[in-house]
Design a protein around this motif. Structure first.
Motif, PDB file in Angstrom:
ATOM      1  N   GLN A  32     -17.321 -12.670   1.178  1.00 60.00           N
ATOM      2  CA  GLN A  32     -16.074 -12.464   1.646  1.00 60.00           C
ATOM      3  C   GLN A  32     -16.105 -12.443   3.256  1.00 60.00           C
ATOM      4  N   LYS A  33     -15.473 -12.917   4.065  1.00 59.49           N
ATOM      5  CA  LYS A  33     -15.552 -12.940   5.173  1.00 59.49           C
ATOM      6  C   LYS A  33     -14.393 -12.633   6.193  1.00 59.49           C
ATOM      7  N   GLY A  34     -14.340 -11.102   6.630  1.00 60.62           N
ATOM      8  CA  GLY A  34     -13.326 -10.660   7.490  1.00 60.62           C
ATOM      9  C   GLY A  34     -12.361 -10.207   6.608  1.00 60.62           C
ATOM     10  N   LEU A  35     -11.196  -9.544   7.236  1.00 57.08           N
ATOM     11  CA  LEU A  35     -10.079  -8.867   6.299  1.00 57.08           C
ATOM     12  C   LEU A  35      -8.965  -9.852   6.108  1.00 57.08           C
ATOM     13  N   SER A  36      -8.306  -9.472   4.792  1.00 59.96           N
ATOM     14  CA  SER A  36      -7.164 -10.344   4.812  1.00 59.96           C
ATOM     15  C   SER A  36      -6.108  -9.804   5.370  1.00 59.96           C
ATOM     16  N   GLU A  43      -4.559  -6.453   4.031  1.00 55.65           N
ATOM     17  CA  GLU A  43      -5.302  -5.344   4.495  1.00 55.65           C
ATOM     18  C   GLU A  43      -4.989  -4.807   5.647  1.00 55.65           C
ATOM     19  N   VAL A  44      -4.842  -5.712   6.888  1.00 51.44           N
ATOM     20  CA  VAL A  44      -4.643  -5.494   8.044  1.00 51.44           C
ATOM     21  C   VAL A  44      -3.105  -5.005   8.297  1.00 51.44           C
ATOM     22  N   LEU A  45      -2.199  -5.579   7.675  1.00 54.28           N
ATOM     23  CA  LEU A  45      -1.082  -4.855   7.594  1.00 54.28           C
ATOM     24  C   LEU A  45      -0.978  -3.440   7.040  1.00 54.28           C
ATOM     25  N   VAL A  46      -1.442  -3.171   5.912  1.00 50.96           N
ATOM     26  CA  VAL A  46      -1.692  -2.046   5.322  1.00 50.96           C
ATOM     27  C   VAL A  46      -2.331  -1.081   6.143  1.00 50.96           C
ATOM     28  N   ALA A  47      -3.568  -1.270   7.009  1.00 49.08           N
ATOM     29  CA  ALA A  47      -3.820  -0.491   8.002  1.00 49.08           C
ATOM     30  C   ALA A  47      -3.312  -0.166   9.023  1.00 49.08           C
ATOM     31  N   MET A  48      -2.557  -1.142   9.539  1.00 53.70           N
ATOM     32  CA  MET A  48      -1.478  -0.777  10.813  1.00 53.70           C
ATOM     33  C   MET A  48      -0.235   0.315  10.328  1.00 53.70           C
ATOM     34  N   PHE A  49      -0.040   0.027   9.176  1.00 49.86           N
ATOM     35  CA  PHE A  49       1.153   0.840   8.687  1.00 49.86           C
ATOM     36  C   PHE A  49       0.642   2.396   8.549  1.00 49.86           C
ATOM     37  N   ILE A  50      -0.626   2.492   8.057  1.00 46.49           N
ATOM     38  CA  ILE A  50      -1.162   3.926   7.891  1.00 46.49           C
ATOM     39  C   ILE A  50      -1.232   4.284   9.175  1.00 46.49           C
ATOM     40  N   PHE A  51      -1.787   3.661  10.120  1.00 48.33           N
ATOM     41  CA  PHE A  51      -2.127   4.119  11.585  1.00 48.33           C
ATOM     42  C   PHE A  51      -0.704   4.468  12.277  1.00 48.33           C
ATOM     43  N   SER A  52       0.388   3.657  12.035  1.00 51.19           N
ATOM     44  CA  SER A  52       1.564   4.152  12.821  1.00 51.19           C
ATOM     45  C   SER A  52       2.111   5.455  12.188  1.00 51.19           C
ATOM     46  N   LEU A  53       2.069   5.487  10.905  1.00 48.87           N
ATOM     47  CA  LEU A  53       2.323   6.725  10.209  1.00 48.87           C
ATOM     48  C   LEU A  53       1.747   8.039  10.958  1.00 48.87           C
ATOM     49  N   GLY A  54       0.343   7.947  11.256  1.00 45.56           N
ATOM     50  CA  GLY A  54      -0.197   8.746  11.663  1.00 45.56           C
ATOM     51  C   GLY A  54      -0.004   9.197  13.141  1.00 45.56           C
ATOM     52  N   ILE A  55       0.351   8.103  13.925  1.00 44.76           N
ATOM     53  CA  ILE A  55       0.989   8.207  15.524  1.00 44.76           C
ATOM     54  C   ILE A  55       2.555   8.846  15.265  1.00 44.76           C
TER      55      ILE A  55
END
Length: 140
Positions: free
Chosen positions: A4-8, A11-23
């Motif tokens: 596996q090379k990099g993130l799909s 996965e990037v969208l889910v990480a950004m969503f979780i980060f925005s909820l924290g902010i």
């Protein structure tokens, strides 16, 4: 097995969503803190005003009975005595410092009771106006 090379993209969208909820959570906490700080600042100003007039009464103890004033009573337009001058300044400071600010002073013997009221916006509803009150009692 595939490497596996990099993130799909998902996965990037889910990480950004979780980060925005924290902010969002942090910003709402900051907003609550700012509201509490503003209310505390107003109360501190009222406490300062009460302390100021109490010290003025103590400095003019011989004429302490001249400092009695009702909550709705306006300041004298042309002060003749030190007590009237002190009350004028005190009433003006209350009006200029606190929203809908009013103050009263009652004396019973050597006991002084200072009451200051003002208006503030409610925590629950921004359009709701709440009446705040500070009462200080002290011996001369």
């Amino acid at each position: 097995m595939r490497f596996q090379k990099g993130l799909s993209l998902i996965e990037v969208l889910v990480a950004m969503f979780i980060f925005s909820l924290g902010i969002l959570g942090l910003s709402s906490t900051q907003l609550v803190g700012l509201k509490a700080s503003a209310g505390t600042n107003t109360r501190n100003q009222a406490e300062f005003l009460a302390s100021d007039i109490l010290e003025r009464i103590r400095a003019n103890r011989a004429n302490a009975s001249s400092y009695q004033i009702a909550l709705s009573e306006p300041a004298t337009t042309s002060p003749q005595t030190v007590a009237q001058h002190d009350l004028n300044q005190w009433k003006q400071r209350i009006n200029s410092t606190l929203t809908d600010g009013k103050g009263s002073i009652q004396l019973q013997g050597t006991r002084v009771t200072i009451n200051i009221t003002w208006s503030s916006r409610g925590e629950q509803r921004k359009s709701q106006v709440e009446s705040e009150n500070l009462t200080v009692s002290s011996e001369l």
